[in-house]
Design an enzyme around this catalytic site. Structure first.
Site, short mmCIF file in Angstrom:
data_model
loop_
_atom_site.label_atom_id
_atom_site.label_comp_id
_atom_site.label_asym_id
_atom_site.label_seq_id
_atom_site.Cartn_x
_atom_site.Cartn_y
_atom_site.Cartn_z
N ASP A 8 -3.76 -12.90 4.56
CA ASP A 8 -5.07 -12.49 5.09
C ASP A 8 -6.22 -12.93 4.18
OD1 ASP A 8 -4.30 -10.71 3.10
OD2 ASP A 8 -4.44 -8.91 4.34
N ASP A 61 -2.94 -11.14 -1.58
CA ASP A 61 -3.39 -10.54 -0.32
C ASP A 61 -4.88 -10.19 -0.50
OD1 ASP A 61 -1.78 -8.59 2.02
OD2 ASP A 61 -3.85 -8.06 1.50
N HIS A 77 -6.34 -7.60 0.30
CA HIS A 77 -6.47 -6.17 -0.02
C HIS A 77 -5.94 -5.87 -1.42
CE1 HIS A 77 -6.43 -6.25 4.48
NE2 HIS A 77 -7.41 -5.37 4.31
N HIS A 128 0.80 -1.24 0.00
CA HIS A 128 0.00 0.00 0.00
C HIS A 128 0.83 1.28 0.00
CE1 HIS A 128 -3.58 -2.34 0.59
NE2 HIS A 128 -3.24 -2.76 1.79
C1 TV1 Z 1 -4.53 0.41 15.55
C2 TV1 Z 1 -5.19 -0.37 16.49
C3 TV1 Z 1 -4.83 0.31 14.19
C4 TV1 Z 1 -6.16 -1.27 16.07
C5 TV1 Z 1 -6.15 -0.75 12.41
C6 TV1 Z 1 -8.08 -2.83 9.97
C7 TV1 Z 1 -5.81 -0.59 13.77
C8 TV1 Z 1 -7.10 -1.66 12.03
C9 TV1 Z 1 -6.49 -1.39 14.72
C10 TV1 Z 1 -7.42 -1.81 10.61
C11 TV1 Z 1 -7.74 -2.42 13.03
C12 TV1 Z 1 -7.51 -1.38 8.51
C13 TV1 Z 1 -8.71 1.30 7.28
C14 TV1 Z 1 -9.93 3.41 8.06
C15 TV1 Z 1 -8.46 3.79 6.65
C16 TV1 Z 1 -8.69 2.76 7.64
C17 TV1 Z 1 0.15 -5.49 4.82
C18 TV1 Z 1 -9.92 5.77 7.20
C19 TV1 Z 1 -9.17 -4.23 13.64
C20 TV1 Z 1 -0.77 -5.41 3.68
C21 TV1 Z 1 -4.30 -2.59 5.78
C22 TV1 Z 1 -5.73 -2.37 6.23
C23 TV1 Z 1 -4.04 -3.94 5.20
C24 TV1 Z 1 -5.97 -0.96 6.64
C25 TV1 Z 1 -2.58 -4.14 4.91
C26 TV1 Z 1 -7.34 -0.70 7.19
C27 TV1 Z 1 -2.27 -5.32 4.01
N1 TV1 Z 1 -8.14 -2.51 8.66
N2 TV1 Z 1 -7.43 -2.28 14.32
N3 TV1 Z 1 -7.08 -0.91 9.68
N4 TV1 Z 1 -9.33 4.59 7.51
N5 TV1 Z 1 -7.52 0.69 7.37
O1 TV1 Z 1 -9.73 0.70 6.96
O2 TV1 Z 1 -2.92 -5.23 2.77
O3 TV1 Z 1 -2.71 -6.52 4.59
O4 TV1 Z 1 -8.68 -3.33 12.66
ZN ZN Z 2 -4.00 -7.33 3.30
CA CA Z 3 -4.64 -8.48 -3.52
#
Ligand code: TV1
Ligand code: ZN
Ligand code: CA
Length: 375
Positions: A261, A172, A174, A137
């Site tokens: 994931d 992944d 995502h 990302h």
């Molecule tokens: C701190 C503490 C941060 C608890 C983040 C899940 C947390 C998440 C947390 C979380 C969480 C996301 C969004 C909303 C964008 C935000 C490595 C405006 C229980 C490659 C990244 C996902 C995936 C980001 C990364 C996503 C990868 N989901 N608890 N955050 N905002 N962020 O939706 O592709 O796997 O969830």
């Molecule tokens: Zn992911």
């Molecule tokens: Ca993907």
């Protein structure tokens, strides 16, 4: 008799000791668990094992902006309050917190991917594995979704020194938005991402109609999916799309992001893949016998991530692992969740909302787009 694969593998214990903070789903400790499982299965004897080099700011700025890299280089947890505006500008904070040794973490996970590719380019390895990489990302001047530096983009840029065309594949759950964006306007890199799309699932991009622009038109492939996709549907779709991509694009090298994931039972994900289905994608890409960099990515149920990547390390070595996890010194008790077996622990069942007709539509659209490719 096929020549023995030369597989290099990058691991640094320090990388696995990093901590994003309480409750944060990203747990680098899964890398220590993966490594210990690899040792327990005796796979290290067949790998070229290296500690990743800490790569430099000059290497980072081959993709990232100077001001972003400068900021990552000077920010520390205790200085955050002095830089509220910059923190916002570079999207640092909740998803991408500043933690102790964050910069060295970035240098090492990126070093593993770049050095792996250097070995591929030199012809001294056929396969490079970096489970700490795959942070898809990260943008040119912005952190995003637990990612700071985009090791995949930097690795692909390094491969482009040797190869006219490189394919990037992302399983992944995502969307691989950072890598797609970096190469959205070029015909030298085809990016292919399979991901959950809709219901505001992060990052929200990667629709079927996002195909690239200018010279890059038709060189971005997106496979948007609904909740609960299972092995049968996913693997069938993956092979269909990737066979077509390989036939029409004919890349010289492959980068495969293996975010775990997409497995059943993931803390953030909502797919229903088994270790076997996930690994079938890896073995399918291996079968093209091109130089390949294989990285990690997401994966938020630690025991499943370690099982997945240890199993895929075996797949890449052409080996099959025994179902019962061999007892070992560190972290053995984490595998009690699935009876110490090499299968994903998934207590909740998610219904497959990908109908056969939806999957056929996706296939047909992707096939049509690939037919428009011209060299
Ligand atoms: C701190 C503490 C941060 C608890 C983040 C899940 C947390 C998440 C947390 C979380 C969480 C996301 C969004 C909303 C964008 C935000 C490595 C405006 C229980 C490659 C990244 C996902 C995936 C980001 C990364 C996503 C990868 N989901 N608890 N955050 N905002 N962020 O939706 O592709 O796997 O969830
Ligand atoms: Zn992911
Ligand atoms: Ca993907």
């Amino acid at each position: 008799m096929v020549a023995k694969e030369r597989v290099c593998y990058y691991y640094d214990e320090e990388v696995g000791r990093n901590y994003y903070g309480p409750n944060h789903p990203m747990k680098p400790h899964r890398l220590c668990m993966t490594h210990n499982l690899i040792l327990a299965y005796d796979l290290h004897k067949h790998l070229q094992v290296f500690r990743p080099r800490a790569c430099t700011n000059t290497e980072f700025t081959q993709f990232h902006s100077e001001d972003y890299v400068d900021f990552l280089s000077k920010i520390t947890p205790d200085k955050q309050q002095q830089y509220v505006l910059e923190m916002q500008r570079f999207n640092l904070g909740e998803d991408c917190p500043i933690f102790d040794h964050m910069l060295d973490f970035c240098r090492r996970y990126t070093g593993g991917s770049i050095d792996g590719v250097r070995r591929l380019n030199q012809g001294v390895s056929d396969i490079a594995i970096n489970w700490s990489g795959g942070l898809h990302h990260a943008k040119k001047a912005e952190a995003s979704g637990f990612c700071y530096i985009n090791d995949l983009v930097l690795a692909i840029l390094e491969l482009l020194k040797q190869h006219a065309r490189v394919v990037y594949i992302d399983i992944d759950i995502h969307h691989g938005d950072g890598v797609e964006e970096a190469f959205y306007m070029t015909d030298r890199v085809m990016t292919v991402s399979f991901h959950k799309y809709g219901d505001m699932f992060f990052p929200g991009t990667g629709g079927l109609r996002d195909i690239g622009i200018n010279s890059g038109k038709y060189y971005s492939v997106n496979v948007p999916l609904n909740d609960g996709i299972d092995d049968k549907s996913f693997v069938d779709l993956f092979k269909f799309v990737m066979q077509d991509v390989m036939d029409s694009f004919q890349p010289g090298a492959i980068v495969l992001q293996c975010g775990a994931d997409s497995l059943a039972g993931d803390r953030i994900g909502c797919f229903n893949l088994s270790l076997k289905g996930h690994a079938e994608c890896v073995s399918f890409m291996k079968s093209f016998a091109k130089p390949i960099l294989v990285t990690g990515g997401g994966g938020y149920t630690k025991s499943n991530v370690a099982r997945c990547w240890a199993n895929e390390t075996a797949t890449l070595l052409g080996k099959q692992l025994v179902e019962h996890i061999p007892p070992h010194e560190n972290y053995y008790e984490y595998y009690a969740d699935a009876g110490y077996k090499l299968k994903a622990h998934a207590p909740v069942w998610i219904e497959n909302l990908n109908t056969p007709s939806y999957l056929n539509q996706v296939k047909e659209k992707v096939r049509q787009n690939l037919k428009s490719l011209t060299f």
